[in-house]
Design a protein around this motif. Structure first.
Motif, PDB file in Angstrom:
ATOM      1  N   GLU A 271     -13.455  -9.410  -4.756  1.00 56.11           N
ATOM      2  CA  GLU A 271     -14.597  -9.320  -5.681  1.00 56.11           C
ATOM      3  C   GLU A 271     -14.518  -8.109  -6.596  1.00 56.11           C
ATOM      4  OE1 GLU A 271     -19.134  -7.878  -5.105  1.00 56.11           O
ATOM      5  OE2 GLU A 271     -18.483  -9.465  -3.741  1.00 56.11           O
ATOM      6  N   GLN A 272     -14.115  -6.959  -6.032  1.00 57.87           N
ATOM      7  CA  GLN A 272     -14.225  -5.704  -6.768  1.00 57.87           C
ATOM      8  C   GLN A 272     -12.930  -5.233  -7.420  1.00 57.87           C
ATOM      9  OE1 GLN A 272     -17.185  -3.965  -7.222  1.00 57.87           O
ATOM     10  NE2 GLN A 272     -18.104  -5.793  -6.334  1.00 57.87           N
ATOM     11  N   ALA A 273     -11.780  -5.498  -6.820  1.00 55.81           N
ATOM     12  CA  ALA A 273     -10.520  -4.933  -7.328  1.00 55.81           C
ATOM     13  C   ALA A 273      -9.620  -5.953  -7.990  1.00 55.81           C
ATOM     14  CB  ALA A 273      -9.770  -4.245  -6.182  1.00 55.81           C
ATOM     15  N   LEU A 274      -9.369  -7.046  -7.315  1.00 51.57           N
ATOM     16  CA  LEU A 274      -8.360  -7.985  -7.799  1.00 51.57           C
ATOM     17  C   LEU A 274      -8.675  -8.605  -9.155  1.00 51.57           C
ATOM     18  CD1 LEU A 274      -7.168  -9.740  -4.524  1.00 51.57           C
ATOM     19  CD2 LEU A 274      -6.472  -7.558  -5.548  1.00 51.57           C
ATOM     20  N   PRO A 275      -9.942  -8.813  -9.535  1.00 52.10           N
ATOM     21  CA  PRO A 275     -10.204  -9.350 -10.872  1.00 52.10           C
ATOM     22  C   PRO A 275      -9.682  -8.474 -11.998  1.00 52.10           C
ATOM     23  CG  PRO A 275     -12.145  -9.625  -9.494  1.00 52.10           C
ATOM     24  CD  PRO A 275     -11.185  -8.746  -8.726  1.00 52.10           C
ATOM     25  N   HIS A 276      -9.470  -7.178 -11.742  1.00 52.79           N
ATOM     26  CA  HIS A 276      -8.994  -6.269 -12.784  1.00 52.79           C
ATOM     27  C   HIS A 276      -7.470  -6.263 -12.900  1.00 52.79           C
ATOM     28  CE1 HIS A 276     -13.073  -4.751 -13.082  1.00 52.79           C
ATOM     29  NE2 HIS A 276     -13.081  -4.530 -11.788  1.00 52.79           N
ATOM     30  N   TRP A 277      -6.782  -6.940 -12.006  1.00 54.61           N
ATOM     31  CA  TRP A 277      -5.320  -6.939 -11.993  1.00 54.61           C
ATOM     32  C   TRP A 277      -4.791  -8.340 -12.266  1.00 54.61           C
ATOM     33  CZ3 TRP A 277      -4.780  -3.979  -6.690  1.00 54.61           C
ATOM     34  CH2 TRP A 277      -5.167  -2.645  -6.866  1.00 54.61           C
ATOM     35  N   ALA A 278      -3.882  -8.453 -13.219  1.00 53.37           N
ATOM     36  CA  ALA A 278      -3.256  -9.749 -13.496  1.00 53.37           C
ATOM     37  C   ALA A 278      -2.304 -10.126 -12.366  1.00 53.37           C
ATOM     38  CB  ALA A 278      -2.508  -9.696 -14.819  1.00 53.37           C
ATOM     39  N   THR A 279      -1.562  -9.140 -11.868  1.00 48.33           N
ATOM     40  CA  THR A 279      -0.695  -9.315 -10.712  1.00 48.33           C
ATOM     41  C   THR A 279      -0.748  -8.045  -9.870  1.00 48.33           C
ATOM     42  OG1 THR A 279       1.277  -8.425 -11.830  1.00 48.33           O
ATOM     43  CG2 THR A 279       0.894 -10.820 -11.989  1.00 48.33           C
ATOM     44  N   PHE A 280      -0.290  -8.127  -8.634  1.00 54.38           N
ATOM     45  CA  PHE A 280      -0.226  -6.939  -7.788  1.00 54.38           C
ATOM     46  C   PHE A 280       0.836  -7.151  -6.714  1.00 54.38           C
ATOM     47  CE2 PHE A 280      -3.299  -9.684  -5.754  1.00 54.38           C
ATOM     48  CZ  PHE A 280      -3.106  -9.522  -4.388  1.00 54.38           C
ATOM     49  N   THR A 281       1.213  -6.041  -6.069  1.00 53.98           N
ATOM     50  CA  THR A 281       2.210  -6.050  -5.002  1.00 53.98           C
ATOM     51  C   THR A 281       1.543  -5.656  -3.694  1.00 53.98           C
ATOM     52  OG1 THR A 281       3.984  -5.445  -6.535  1.00 53.98           O
ATOM     53  CG2 THR A 281       4.374  -5.024  -4.195  1.00 53.98           C
ATOM     54  N   ILE A 282       1.858  -6.368  -2.628  1.00 50.60           N
ATOM     55  CA  ILE A 282       1.386  -5.991  -1.294  1.00 50.60           C
ATOM     56  C   ILE A 282       2.436  -5.088  -0.657  1.00 50.60           C
ATOM     57  CG2 ILE A 282       0.793  -6.802   1.014  1.00 50.60           C
ATOM     58  CD1 ILE A 282      -0.264  -9.355  -0.233  1.00 50.60           C
ATOM     59  N   TRP A 283       2.041  -3.853  -0.365  1.00 50.39           N
ATOM     60  CA  TRP A 283       2.976  -2.883   0.233  1.00 50.39           C
ATOM     61  C   TRP A 283       2.936  -3.070   1.746  1.00 50.39           C
ATOM     62  CZ3 TRP A 283       4.069   2.356  -2.359  1.00 50.39           C
ATOM     63  CH2 TRP A 283       5.057   3.059  -1.652  1.00 50.39           C
ATOM     64  N   ASN A 284       3.886  -3.758   2.276  1.00 54.86           N
ATOM     65  CA  ASN A 284       4.100  -4.052   3.691  1.00 54.86           C
ATOM     66  C   ASN A 284       4.444  -5.531   3.804  1.00 54.86           C
ATOM     67  OD1 ASN A 284       4.265  -4.454   6.426  1.00 54.86           O
ATOM     68  ND2 ASN A 284       2.295  -3.506   6.925  1.00 54.86           N
ATOM     69  N   ALA A 285       5.706  -5.797   4.073  1.00 55.45           N
ATOM     70  CA  ALA A 285       6.153  -7.175   4.253  1.00 55.45           C
ATOM     71  C   ALA A 285       6.080  -7.605   5.711  1.00 55.45           C
ATOM     72  CB  ALA A 285       7.588  -7.327   3.731  1.00 55.45           C
ATOM     73  N   GLY A 286       5.479  -6.765   6.544  1.00 54.62           N
ATOM     74  CA  GLY A 286       5.322  -7.075   7.955  1.00 54.62           C
ATOM     75  C   GLY A 286       4.052  -7.845   8.241  1.00 54.62           C
ATOM     76  N   ARG A 287       3.601  -7.740   9.486  1.00 54.24           N
ATOM     77  CA  ARG A 287       2.491  -8.580   9.952  1.00 54.24           C
ATOM     78  C   ARG A 287       1.212  -8.376   9.165  1.00 54.24           C
ATOM     79  NH1 ARG A 287       0.723  -7.895  16.104  1.00 54.24           N
ATOM     80  NH2 ARG A 287       0.060  -5.874  15.253  1.00 54.24           N
ATOM     81  N   GLN A 288       0.795  -7.101   8.930  1.00 52.91           N
ATOM     82  CA  GLN A 288      -0.469  -6.860   8.242  1.00 52.91           C
ATOM     83  C   GLN A 288      -0.427  -7.315   6.791  1.00 52.91           C
ATOM     84  OE1 GLN A 288      -2.644  -6.671  10.670  1.00 52.91           O
ATOM     85  NE2 GLN A 288      -3.756  -4.943   9.779  1.00 52.91           N
ATOM     86  N   GLY A 289       0.700  -7.074   6.117  1.00 59.01           N
ATOM     87  CA  GLY A 289       0.808  -7.517   4.732  1.00 59.01           C
ATOM     88  C   GLY A 289       0.763  -9.027   4.617  1.00 59.01           C
ATOM     89  N   ARG A 290       1.471  -9.704   5.515  1.00 63.28           N
ATOM     90  CA  ARG A 290       1.456 -11.170   5.486  1.00 63.28           C
ATOM     91  C   ARG A 290       0.078 -11.716   5.850  1.00 63.28           C
ATOM     92  NH1 ARG A 290       6.309 -10.337   8.434  1.00 63.28           N
ATOM     93  NH2 ARG A 290       5.318 -11.214  10.312  1.00 63.28           N
TER      94      ARG A 290
END
Length: 330
Positions: free
Chosen positions: A224-243
Motif C-alpha cells: 500500500e505505502q511503498a510499492l506503488p512508488h516503484w515501477a520495479t524493485f529487487t528483493i535482497w535475499n534469494a533464500g527462504r525469507q525473500g522467496r
C-alpha cells in the motif's frame, strides 16, 4: 504516548477535572508483576493531573485484590484511578482491554503500560514533554529488557534506530494502530532514554499474536505505502525469507520484482527462482544476481546484526538512501 481526548464512559457521581495524562493498563492474570508495575505508576514525577485507567480482562488470580490495595495508595497520592472489567469465563484479549481502558479514561494524552512492565519515574513527564513538542506523533522511548539477555538483538535494534528509521524500520506490537496512524499523516518520535523495563516471559501477550497474522499485515502495508512508488524493485535475499515475501505479494506486485539478489554463490550460479505455484503460464522465472549487479530500489529481507557487520558493510558500500532506495522487511 499519544493524544487522546476520549470521554469517560459510564461515570457516575460528582464531575471531576479530567486528567492531563491517562496511563492505560490492561490486566489479565498479572498477579506476579502488578505490585512492581503499580509502584512505578506511584513513583512518576509528572506534576500534571495523572490518571490510571485499568481494565481487568477476566483475571482468575489475585489481580483485583492487588488493584484494590493500590487504588487507595494511588488516590491518596493524587492519582485518579478508574477501574473497569468483566468476569466472563474467557478473556477477550489485550486489544479489547486497551480499548475499554481508553474509553473509560479522561486524559488528553494516553500512556500505554502493560501489567508486566515497569516505568522509570521520568517516563510520563519526558514523553508528555515530547508529545507537546510533536503533537502529531506517537512518542516512544528506549527500553531495558528483563531478563537482560533476552532478545538482545531486538533490544539493541529498537534502542539504536535513527529518527528517520523509526518509520522505515519500526514494527511495533500494536501494528494496526501504528499503520492507521501513519495513514492519517502521523509521525513517530522517540525519547532517547530508557524509560521502561520491558519483561520477556512465556505468558506475555506478544506471544499470543500469530506470526502469520503480523506477516500478512506487514506485506499489505508494504504494498500500500511503498510499492506503488516503484515501477520495479529487487528483493535482497534469494533464500527462504525473500522467496516467502515474493509468494506473499499480489500478482501485480510480483510482476514488479525485477530480480532477487544475494551473496550466496550457489543461488547466484543457479541463475533464477521459479515460482512453481504460480497460475501464470509460463511460470515466472526471476533472475538471481549478486547484490553488486542488482538495481535498486531494494526490499531487504536480511536480518540485521547477524553477520558480524558483513551485510551492513555491503549495504553501506552502495551509498543508498533508506526510504528512497531501500526498505527493510526483516
Amino acid at each position: 504516548m499519544q493524544a487522546g481526548g476520549y470521554p469517560a464512559a459510564g461515570a457516575i457521581g460528582p464531575a471531576r477535572a479530567p486528567a492531563q495524562v491517562s496511563v492505560i493498563l490492561p490486566v489479565h492474570d498479572a498477579e506476579p508483576w502488578l505490585d512492581e508495575c503499580l509502584e512505578s505508576v506511584l513513583q512518576q514525577d509528572f506534576e500534571g493531573p495523572l490518571e490510571l485507567s485499568i481494565f481487568n480482562d477476566a483475571s482468575k488470580d489475585k489481580s483485583m485484590t492487588i488493584i484494590e490495595k493500590w487504588k487507595k495508595k494511588l488516590e491518596s497520592a493524587g492519582i485518579l484511578v478508574v477501574i473497569g472489567g468483566h468476569d466472563s469465563p474467557s478473556p477477550r484479549g489485550v486489544g479489547y482491554s486497551k480499548n475499554q481502558a481508553v474509553a473509560q479514561s479522561s486524559g488528553s494524552y494516553l500512556c500505554f503500560l502493560d501489567a508486566d512492565d515497569v516505568m522509570m519515574p521520568q517516563r510520563v513527564r519526558l514523553q508528555h514533554e515530547a508529545a507537546l513538542q510533536h503533537p502529531k506523533s506517537i512518542i516512544g522511548c528506549q527500553v531495558t529488557r528483563e531478563p537482560p539477555n533476552s532478545t538482545e538483538r531486538y533490544t539493541r535494534w529498537i534502542n539504536q534506530l535513527a529518527p528517520d528509521q523509526l518509520l522505515t524500520q519500526g514494527v511495533p506490537e500494536d501494528l494496526l494502530f501504528f499503520y492507521e496512524h501513519l495513514r492519517q499523516g502521523g509521525a513517530v518520535v522517540r525519547v532517547d532514554r530508557s524509560l521502561l523495563l520491558y519483561r520477556c516471559h512465556p505468558g506475555a501477550a506478544t506471544h499470543t499474536i500469530l506470526e502469520t497474522t503480523i506477516w500478512a499485515h506487514r506485506v499489505r502495508f508494504l504494498e500500500e505505502q511503498a510499492l506503488p512508488h516503484w515501477a520495479t524493485f529487487t528483493i535482497w535475499n534469494a533464500g527462504r525469507q525473500g522467496r516467502r515475501l515474493y509468494r506473499s505479494l499480489t500478482a501485480g506486485s510480483r510482476r514488479k520484482v525485477a530480480a532477487f539478489c544475494d551473496v550466496d554463490e550457489n543461488k547466484i550460479r543457479k541463475g533464477f527462482y521459479c515460482y512453481e505455484d504460480s497460475q501464470e503460464r509460463p511460470k515466472p522465472r526471476i533472475p538471481v544476481v549478486h547484490f553488486r549487479a542488482a538495481r535498486p530500489p531494494f526490499v531487504i529481507c536480511v536480518k540485521l546484526d547477524l553477520t558480524g557487520g558483513v551485510f551492513e558493510d555491503n549495504l553501506r558500500s552502495l551509498n543508498l538512501q533508506e526510504g528512497r532506495d531501500f526498505l527493510h522487511f526483516s
